[in-house]
Design an enzyme around this catalytic site. Structure first.
Site, PDB file in Angstrom:
ATOM      1  N   ALA A 109       0.825  -1.206   0.000  1.00 39.90           N
ATOM      2  CA  ALA A 109       0.000   0.000   0.000  1.00 39.90           C
ATOM      3  C   ALA A 109       0.858   1.254   0.000  1.00 39.90           C
ATOM      4  O   ALA A 109       0.546   2.237  -0.685  1.00 39.90           O
ATOM      5  CB  ALA A 109      -0.935  -0.017   1.211  1.00 39.90           C
ATOM      6  N   ASN A 110       1.936   1.242   0.765  1.00 40.34           N
ATOM      7  CA  ASN A 110       2.822   2.408   0.792  1.00 40.34           C
ATOM      8  C   ASN A 110       3.377   2.721  -0.594  1.00 40.34           C
ATOM      9  O   ASN A 110       3.397   3.875  -1.031  1.00 40.34           O
ATOM     10  CB  ASN A 110       3.994   2.164   1.744  1.00 40.34           C
ATOM     11  CG  ASN A 110       3.590   2.190   3.211  1.00 40.34           C
ATOM     12  OD1 ASN A 110       2.492   2.621   3.557  1.00 40.34           O
ATOM     13  ND2 ASN A 110       4.477   1.721   4.059  1.00 40.34           N
TER      14      ASN A 110
ATOM     15  N   GLU B 192       5.877  -9.150   1.669  1.00 40.82           N
ATOM     16  CA  GLU B 192       4.961  -9.254   2.807  1.00 40.82           C
ATOM     17  C   GLU B 192       3.700 -10.041   2.455  1.00 40.82           C
ATOM     18  O   GLU B 192       2.769 -10.090   3.244  1.00 40.82           O
ATOM     19  CB  GLU B 192       4.594  -7.860   3.336  1.00 40.82           C
ATOM     20  CG  GLU B 192       5.745  -7.196   4.081  1.00 40.82           C
ATOM     21  CD  GLU B 192       5.371  -5.865   4.709  1.00 40.82           C
ATOM     22  OE1 GLU B 192       6.083  -5.447   5.625  1.00 40.82           O
ATOM     23  OE2 GLU B 192       4.387  -5.230   4.261  1.00 40.82           O
TER      24      GLU B 192
ATOM     25  N   GLY C 277      23.245   7.101   0.819  1.00 41.82           N
ATOM     26  CA  GLY C 277      22.740   7.223  -0.540  1.00 41.82           C
ATOM     27  C   GLY C 277      22.338   5.910  -1.176  1.00 41.82           C
ATOM     28  O   GLY C 277      21.830   5.009  -0.504  1.00 41.82           O
TER      29      GLY C 277
ATOM     30  N   THR D  35      10.128   5.592   8.734  1.00 36.62           N
ATOM     31  CA  THR D  35       9.180   4.580   8.281  1.00 36.62           C
ATOM     32  C   THR D  35       8.639   4.933   6.894  1.00 36.62           C
ATOM     33  O   THR D  35       8.149   6.032   6.677  1.00 36.62           O
ATOM     34  CB  THR D  35       7.994   4.465   9.264  1.00 36.62           C
ATOM     35  OG1 THR D  35       8.485   4.312  10.586  1.00 36.62           O
ATOM     36  CG2 THR D  35       7.112   3.282   8.918  1.00 36.62           C
TER      37      THR D  35
ATOM     38  N   ASP E 239       9.803   2.504   0.839  1.00 34.35           N
ATOM     39  CA  ASP E 239       8.609   2.344   0.000  1.00 34.35           C
ATOM     40  C   ASP E 239       8.416   3.563  -0.903  1.00 34.35           C
ATOM     41  O   ASP E 239       8.024   3.433  -2.067  1.00 34.35           O
ATOM     42  CB  ASP E 239       7.375   2.137   0.873  1.00 34.35           C
ATOM     43  CG  ASP E 239       7.455   0.851   1.682  1.00 34.35           C
ATOM     44  OD1 ASP E 239       8.058  -0.117   1.185  1.00 34.35           O
ATOM     45  OD2 ASP E 239       6.926   0.822   2.803  1.00 34.35           O
TER      46      ASP E 239
ATOM     47  N   GLY F  57       4.888   9.219   9.883  1.00 32.79           N
ATOM     48  CA  GLY F  57       3.982   8.295   9.212  1.00 32.79           C
ATOM     49  C   GLY F  57       4.511   7.857   7.866  1.00 32.79           C
ATOM     50  O   GLY F  57       5.083   8.650   7.108  1.00 32.79           O
TER      51      GLY F  57
END
Length: 289
Positions: free
Chosen positions: A43-44, A139, A211, A234, A238, A273
């Site tokens: 989803a990210n 995942e 980097g 976090t 992604d 987030g």
């Protein structure tokens, strides 16, 4: 030009606790804040690509619970096509995240994500065949990742494999991926099963504040990280993968695509987030570094 990206992957709710000090075994500490935030690597990456202008479709599973309802609504609000997100019995996936001193520790409970089956990928094969690029991570069950890559390879759809969380991979998965985007730890784990010669032409290795390392024309090249004020790391990886996919589809050369993705990842860690900090193209254009 509208580019089409399909993501096969996880959809989670992140349960985020910030704390000054991470407890050791047997210790209790007082936390500072708690929040629930939409996440999951699949989803990210879908959100990251959608915010940068791609037409994104998601293939995955959610539970028939209130978290699943919320997560589905979030995807729709981001403009992501969710017709191939299947609702199954049981709980949706969750990730418990501890934030401390700008770093994170994460425990993932897969829930519905591990109920994804190759048959569901097959039923939605047209989404992969008609897309410009497929993004996959680890995942969801490996047989689903492999199925998605097989369909993409047969259709000539380009592919990015983000091998996280790292696990032992069948050779077919590695061979089917056009690009593989491990971090340094994941890269070292891949070398336990594959030679650098098998991997190097596909590799784009993210090194955090050092980097990104990649290979082009048989030469090792490195792009430095951007210096930003870190709030929450976090979702940085992604964001990088979603942005990389967009840039590749838009026709950027590999080095240019990596620089674009590197900039997006840097911006993403300036806010709390996984998805909240993911930038739009307008935000990237205003980023001066």
């Amino acid at each position: 030009m509208t580019i089409k990206i399909v993501v096969v992957g996880s959809i989670n709710m992140d349960l985020v606790t910030s704390v000054k000090k991470v407890p050791v075994a047997g210790e209790t500490v007082m936390g500072e804040t708690f929040a629930t935030m939409p996440g999951g690597k699949g989803a990210n990456q879908a959100v990251a690509a959608a915010r940068l202008g791609a037409e994104v479709s998601m293939i995955g599973c959610l539970g028939r619970d209130y978290l699943g309802d919320e997560l589905l609504e979030v995807l729709k609000k981001e403009g992501i096509q969710t017709e191939a997100v299947k609702r199954v019995e049981g709980s949706s996936g969750t990730a418990s995240i501890i934030l401390s001193e700008g770093d994170n520790r994460i425990i993932v409970v897969p829930g519905a994500n591990h109920k994804l089956k190759p048959e569901w990928i097959e039923e939605n094969r047209s989404l992969i065949e008609e897309s410009d690029l497929l993004l996959v991570q680890l995942e969801v069950p490996l047989n689903c990742v492999q199925k998605a890559l097989e369909i993409a390879k047969a259709a000539g759809t380009r592919t990015i494999l983000n091998p996280a969380p790292i696990t032992q991979l069948p050779a077919e998965i590695v061979q089917s991926a056009d690009y593989i985007t491990p971090n340094e730890h994941e890269y070292q784990a891949l070398l336990e099963d594959f030679s650098n010669e098998e991997l190097y032409s596909k590799l784009i290795i993210t090194l955090g504040d050092e980097g990104v390392l990649y290979y082009e024309d048989g030469k090792k090249r490195q792009i430095p990280a951007h210096s930003v004020k870190v709030c929450d790391t976090t979702g940085a990886g992604d964001t990088f993968n979603g942005a990389l996919g967009v840039a590749i589809c838009e026709g950027s050369k590999l080095g240019e695509a990596i620089r674009f993705a590197n900039k997006a990842a840097a911006l993403s860690i300036t806010k709390m987030g996984a998805q909240k900090g993911m930038p739009t193209k307008e935000m990237l254009n205003q980023f001066s570094q």
